[in-house]
Design a protein around this motif. Structure first.
Motif, PDB file in Angstrom:
ATOM      1  N   GLU A 133       0.857  -1.195   0.000  1.00 22.04           N
ATOM      2  CA  GLU A 133       0.000   0.000   0.000  1.00 22.04           C
ATOM      3  C   GLU A 133       0.886   1.236   0.000  1.00 22.04           C
ATOM      4  OE1 GLU A 133      -2.361  -0.570   3.483  1.00 22.04           O
ATOM      5  OE2 GLU A 133      -3.986  -1.545   2.376  1.00 22.04           O
TER       6      GLU A 133
ATOM      7  N   TYR B  50       1.155   5.479   0.207  1.00 23.32           N
ATOM      8  CA  TYR B  50       0.491   6.703   0.651  1.00 23.32           C
ATOM      9  C   TYR B  50       1.318   7.899   0.179  1.00 23.32           C
ATOM     10  CZ  TYR B  50      -2.017   3.480   3.715  1.00 23.32           C
ATOM     11  OH  TYR B  50      -2.765   2.456   4.206  1.00 23.32           O
TER      12      TYR B  50
ATOM     13  N   GLU C 182      -4.587   9.807   3.933  1.00 27.77           N
ATOM     14  CA  GLU C 182      -5.233   8.879   4.857  1.00 27.77           C
ATOM     15  C   GLU C 182      -5.515   7.540   4.198  1.00 27.77           C
ATOM     16  OE1 GLU C 182      -8.684  10.736   6.405  1.00 27.77           O
ATOM     17  OE2 GLU C 182      -7.583  12.343   7.457  1.00 27.77           O
ATOM     18  N   SER C 183      -5.682   7.510   2.898  1.00 23.26           N
ATOM     19  CA  SER C 183      -5.990   6.272   2.177  1.00 23.26           C
ATOM     20  C   SER C 183      -4.882   5.969   1.175  1.00 23.26           C
ATOM     21  CB  SER C 183      -7.321   6.399   1.438  1.00 23.26           C
ATOM     22  OG  SER C 183      -8.367   6.708   2.345  1.00 23.26           O
TER      23      SER C 183
END
Length: 776
Positions: A251, A253, A274-275
C-alpha cells in the motif's frame, strides 16, 4: 568366611610335602563340585543405579564382568571400579557373598546396553546375572504463541517473551520485525532439528535440548499451509502444521500538498494521505520534481520504474523494504520529459508484480526561471559600466542566471521611452556560460551582462528571458509596448551618459512616495552662493521619520566629505542630537541615507536643513535641501482608533488604544521602531471580546504575532497560526480580539500584528496586550 588375596610361599609348600611324606597314607578327599546360583535377569536397569548381587559360594570364587561392557557396568571394590572380584571359602562350608554392580549414568538413545556377570568356582564358570539398561526414549513437545486481536500475546511466564498454548499455528505480521512470524516453545530431552517448507525460516540455537523459544519467519506470495517435521537423526519426533497469509500486499500513501508545497504534521514529518493511492503526480516544490511517499508492505519488494524516475530514501537505506518504508520518488533530471508523461511503477516480489501505481511527471518545458544576482531587480550602469549596488556604483560584473531547457534564450533589446525601439541593444554584451549541470534536461546557466562605455546621453534597454526561444518581437505590442503577460520576463537596463546625475535614488518614485518621500531638483539660485558651485542641487522631502526607509541613495563618484547645516546654514555635522543627519552605509563613500527625526518626536510644521557633499579638493559635488513637511506627502492617512460601537463600549470593557512614541513608551518604541511604521498599543482586559479598529487604508495583509504566541489573535473572525493573510476591511477597519488556550491559567499575554501594504511594506504595528491581572 575369609578372603585370601595372596598365595603361600614356596617354602611352606615344600615343608608340607615333606611332612606328608613322612606320615601314613591318608584316604583321598571326596571331590566337591561347585554349586552355582540361579540366573538373575533384570532388563530395566536405570542409568546411574547400583545393583546388588547376592549368591552362595561353596568354594573359592571369582566374579567378572566383560571388558567390552565395563564402560557401562562394573564391580565396586570400595571406591574403585573393577572388572573382577575373588574370595576364599573355608573347606566344607558355604558362604553368602554380596556384591554391588555399578551402572553408568550416561544416557543413550539408540543402544540397549547389557552385561553378563560370570561366576567361576572350581575351574568352572557360569553366568549368574544378566542386566540390560534399555535405550532412552526421545520426547518432544511443541507449544504455539497465543494470539489475540491479530497479535501475539506478550509477557509469557518462565522467562519467555510470549505466552504459549496448543495451536493454532498461524503466522501473524509483526510491525516491529517487519515480517510474518510465529513464536514456538519446544521442550525436548534430545538434540533435534526441523525440516521446513521452502517459504519458512528458523534459526536454532547451538543446543536444542531442554526448553527453548524459537521464532519462525516466513514469506509466501500466496497464502500457504506447510508442515514442520521435527527429527533427531533418522528418528521422527513429531509434526506441526503451520499457516501463513499471502505476503504480496503493498500500500502506497502520498504526501499531501497545497499550492505546490508539501504539508507537514505537528512533529515536522510529511503529512501523508489517509488512504492508499493507486496514482500520483510528481510535484515541483522548489527545484525538482518529487513526491514523498510511505509504503506499507508485507514483502521485501523491488521497484521497477521508468527511466525518468529515481528513488531517494528518507534516512538510511533499509536492509529490506518490508514493513513501513519512506522514500521520495524523484524525477531524474537527466530524463525530464518536455510534455506530461504517465507510466506505472511496479512493486515486484519473487519474480512477480504484486502492486502497481500510476505516476505522472509534468512536462518540464514550462519550468523556467531567471534572476539577477546581488539582490538586484533592475540594472543601472554609470558611463564606464560600473553597476549600481546597495553600496553605490561598483566595478563589478553584473551577473544573472537562467534556468530552462535548451530552448531557453536571452535577448538584449534597446528601448526608447520604455518602448521597444525595434533593434537589438548592441551596446550590451550578454555572455552565457555553458550548461553548468552536465547533461540534465533543465540547465542553470550563468550570465554576465556588460555595457560598453557611454560618452553620449542616457540610454535604456530590456534584457528579455524566453523559455522557448520565440524571438524578441513576440514580447511587444505593435506600438513597442511590453505585453502585460511578458512583463515578468523583462529586466530593465539603464546606462547613464556623460550628463549623469550625481545622486541616484535606489527606490523608484512610486516606492518613495508610498513611504512618504520625494526627491526633486531645486531651482533656488542662492544655494550655490551659500555652499559652492555645482550642477547637482536637489530637494528631498519627508512626511514622516520612516520615509528614510525608501530614500537610500547612491553617488556617481565617491564623495570625500560631507557637512550637515541647519536652517541658518550653521555647520551642525558634529551635533549628534540634531534632527538631520547623513548616514553612510559603506566605507567607500558611495551610498547612504538621510535621516530626519529618526527616533525623535517630529514637529507638526515644516523644517529644513542642508547636506552638502565635497570632493577631495573641497569643491562641491552636490547639495541636498532636506525638508521635513508632515503635510506635503500624505498619500496614506494613518488614523488608528476605535470605530463604530467599539468606540462607545471600549471604556466599559477596559480596552485602550494609544500611539507609541519615544516619549510615551520608549522601551516599546525601541522594540518596534525597526519597522519604520506607526506603532499603536491595544490593551484588553476582557478576553474574547471583539473590538473594531480603523487601520491604514493601504493595508491589505497582516501577519499575526510573528515573534510571540500566534494562536491568541482572532482577526475578522479568523484564527491564524504563522500566516500572512489577505483580508477585507469591515467598515474601514478590522475586528480583533485575543483569546487564551482552553485550560490556560495565564493572566498576561502580549504579541503584535503587522499590517502590510500590497508591496509587503509594514504600514502599521499593532501591539496587543491581554491583561487579566486585575479589575478595571
Amino acid at each position: 568366611m575369609k578372603f585370601f588375596f595372596r598365595s603361600m610361599t614356596a617354602a611352606f609348600a615344600v615343608c608340607a610335602v615333606m611332612a606328608v611324606s613322612c606320615e601314613e597314607p591318608v584316604p583321598p578327599v571326596p571331590q566337591v563340585e561347585p554349586s552355582f546360583p540361579t540366573l538373575v535377569e533384570k532388563s530395566d536397569v536405570e542409568p546411574g543405579s547400583v545393583l546388588t548381587l547376592t549368591f552362595d559360594a561353596n568354594m573359592d570364587w571369582t566374579v567378572t564382568v566383560p571388558s567390552e561392557t565395563f564402560q557401562w557396568f562394573w564391580l565396586n571394590d570400595g571406591s574403585f571400579k573393577v572388572d573382577k572380584l575373588s574370595g576364599k571359602v573355608i573347606d566344607g562350608e558355604s558362604e553368602r557373598v554380596t556384591l554391588s554392580v555399578g551402572v553408568s549414568a550416561t544416557e543413550e538413545f539408540d543402544m540397549n546396553r547389557s552385561c553378563d556377570v560370570t561366576l567361576t568356582m572350581g575351574g568352572k564358570s557360569q553366568v549368574i546375572a544378566r542386566y540390560m539398561r534399555p535405550a532412552k526414549n526421545r520426547t518432544l513437545n511443541v507449544y504455539v504463541a497465543k494470539a489475540a486481536d491479530g497479535d501475539f500475546v506478550m509477557n509469557g511466564t518462565g522467562g519467555f517473551e510470549y505466552g504459549y498454548a496448543d495451536g493454532p499455528a498461524d503466522f501473524l505480521w509483526s510491525a516491529a520485525d517487519a515480517e510474518y512470524i510465529l513464536p514456538l516453545r519446544v521442550e525436548s530431552n534430545c538434540e533435534w532439528t526441523v525440516v521446513t517448507p521452502e517459504w519458512l525460516d528458523i534459526q536454532l540455537p547451538e543446543s536444542t535440548t531442554g526448553t527453548i523459544e524459537v521464532i519462525l519467519t516466513g514469506a509466501s506470495l500466496e497464502a500457504a499451509t506447510g508442515t514442520l517435521k521435527f527429527i533427531a537423526g533418522d528418528t521422527a519426533l513429531g509434526e506441526l502444521d503451520v499457516n501463513i497469509p499471502a505476503c504480496g500486499i503493498v500500500e502506497l500513501y502520498t504526501t499531501q500538498s497545497e499550492n505546490g508545497d508539501f504539508l507537514f504534521d505537528d512533529s515536522g514529518e510529511y503529512l501523508y494521505s489517509e488512504s492508499p493511492a493507486d496514482k500520483l503526480t510528481l510535484v515541483w516544490p522548489g527545484s525538482d520534481y518529487r513526491m514523498p511517499v510511505l509504503v506499507d508492505s508485507r514483502c521485501d519488494w523491488a521497484l521497477e520504474m521508468p527511466e525518468w524516475l529515481d528513488v531517494k530514501y528518507v534516512g538510511d537505506v533499509p536492509e529490506r523494504n518490508a514493513g513501513i518504508t519512506r522514500f521520495i520518488l524523484m524525477g531524474d533530471p537527466m530524463h525530464y520529459p518536455l510534455e506530461d508523461v504517465t507510466a506505472e511503477i511496479r512493486f515486484n516480489y519473487d519474480g512477480r508484480t504484486v502492486h502497481e501505481v500510476e505516476v505522472t511527471i509534468p512536462g518540464c518545458s514550462d519550468r523556467f526561471g531567471y534572476g539577477l544576482d546581488m539582490s538586484l531587480t533592475s540594472l543601472e550602469f554609470d558611463p564606464v559600466g560600473k553597476v549600481m549596488t546597495s553600496m553605490g556604483f561598483q566595478d563589478l560584473p553584473a551577473t544573472a542566471w537562467l534556468t530552462g531547457t535548451s530552448q531557453a534564450a536571452v535577448y538584449a533589446v534597446e528601448t526608447i521611452d520604455g518602448k521597444y525601439a525595434g533593434r537589438n541593444a548592441d551596446w550590451i554584451t550578454v555572455d552565457i556560460d555553458a550548461y553548468v549541470q552536465g547533461e540534465e534536461v533543465l540547465q542553470k546557466r550563468a550570465l554576465v551582462i556588460r555595457p560598453a562605455d557611454n560618452d553620449g546621453e542616457k540610454r535604456s534597454a530590456y534584457i528579455l528571458f524566453s523559455k522557448v526561444g520565440a524571438g524578441a518581437d513576440s514580447f511587444f505590442e505593435s506600438d513597442g509596448a511590453l505585453k502585460p503577460d511578458m512583463e515578468e520576463f523583462a529586466i530593465s537596463v539603464v546606462q547613464y551618459g556623460s550628463d549623469m546625475e550625481y545622486v541616484i535614488m535606489t527606490y523608484s518614485e512610486e516606492e518613495m512616495a508610498s513611504a512618504g518621500a520625494t526627491m526633486t531638483y531645486s531651482d533656488n539660485p542662492r544655494l550655490q552662493g551659500w555652499f559652492g558651485k555645482t550642477d547637482f542641487v536637489y530637494e528631498l522631502t519627508y512626511s514622516n521619520p520612516y520615509a528614510r526607509d525608501k530614500a537610500f541613495m547612491t553617488f556617481a563618484t565617491p564623495y570625500s566629505s560631507y557637512k550637515v547645516f541647519n536652517n541658518s546654514r550653521e555647520d551642525v555635522t558634529a551635533n549628534e542630537s540634531f534632527w538631520l543627519r547623513f548616514t553612510s552605509n559603506d566605507g567607500g563613500n558611495t551610498a547612504g541615507v538621510i535621516d530626519m527625526y529618526n527616533g525623535m518626536t517630529p514637529p507638526e510644521t515644516e523644517n529644513l536643513g542642508y547636506v552638502v557633499f565635497y570632493d577631495a579638493d573641497g569643491s562641491v559635488l552636490a547639495i541636498i535641501v532636506a525638508v521635513y513637511d508632515p503635510a506635503k506627502v500624505a498619500d496614506v492617512e494613518v488614523n488608528v482608533e476605535f470605530i463604530g460601537e467599539s468606540a462607545s463600549y471600549a471604556e466599559m470593557v477596559g480596552a485602550t488604544l494609544e500611539e507609541v512614541t519615544a516619549d510615551t513608551d520608549k522601551e516599546l518604541f525601541d522594540t518596534f521602531k525597526e519597522y519604520c511604521a506607526p506603532i499603536y498599543h491595544l490593551t484588553y482586559r476582557t478576553q474574547g471580546f471583539p473590538m473594531r479598529i480603523s487601520i491604514p487604508s493601504n493595508a491589505v495583509m497582516y501577519n499575526p504575532n510573528p515573534y510571540a504566541k500566534r494562536h491568541i489573535f482572532v482577526v475578522n473572525g479568523l484564527d491564524y497560526d504563522e500566516y500572512v493573510g489577505d483580508f477585507e476591511l469591515i467598515d474601514g477597519g478590522v475586528d480583533i480580539y485575543m483569546i487564551l488556550d482552553e485550560g490556560s491559567d495565564s493572566v498576561y499575554e502580549r504579541g503584535q500584528i503587522l499590517f502590510h501594504d500590497a508591496e509587503n511594506n509594514v504600514v502599521l504595528v499593532l501591539v496587543c496586550t491581554l491583561d487579566l491581572t486585575g479589575s478595571f
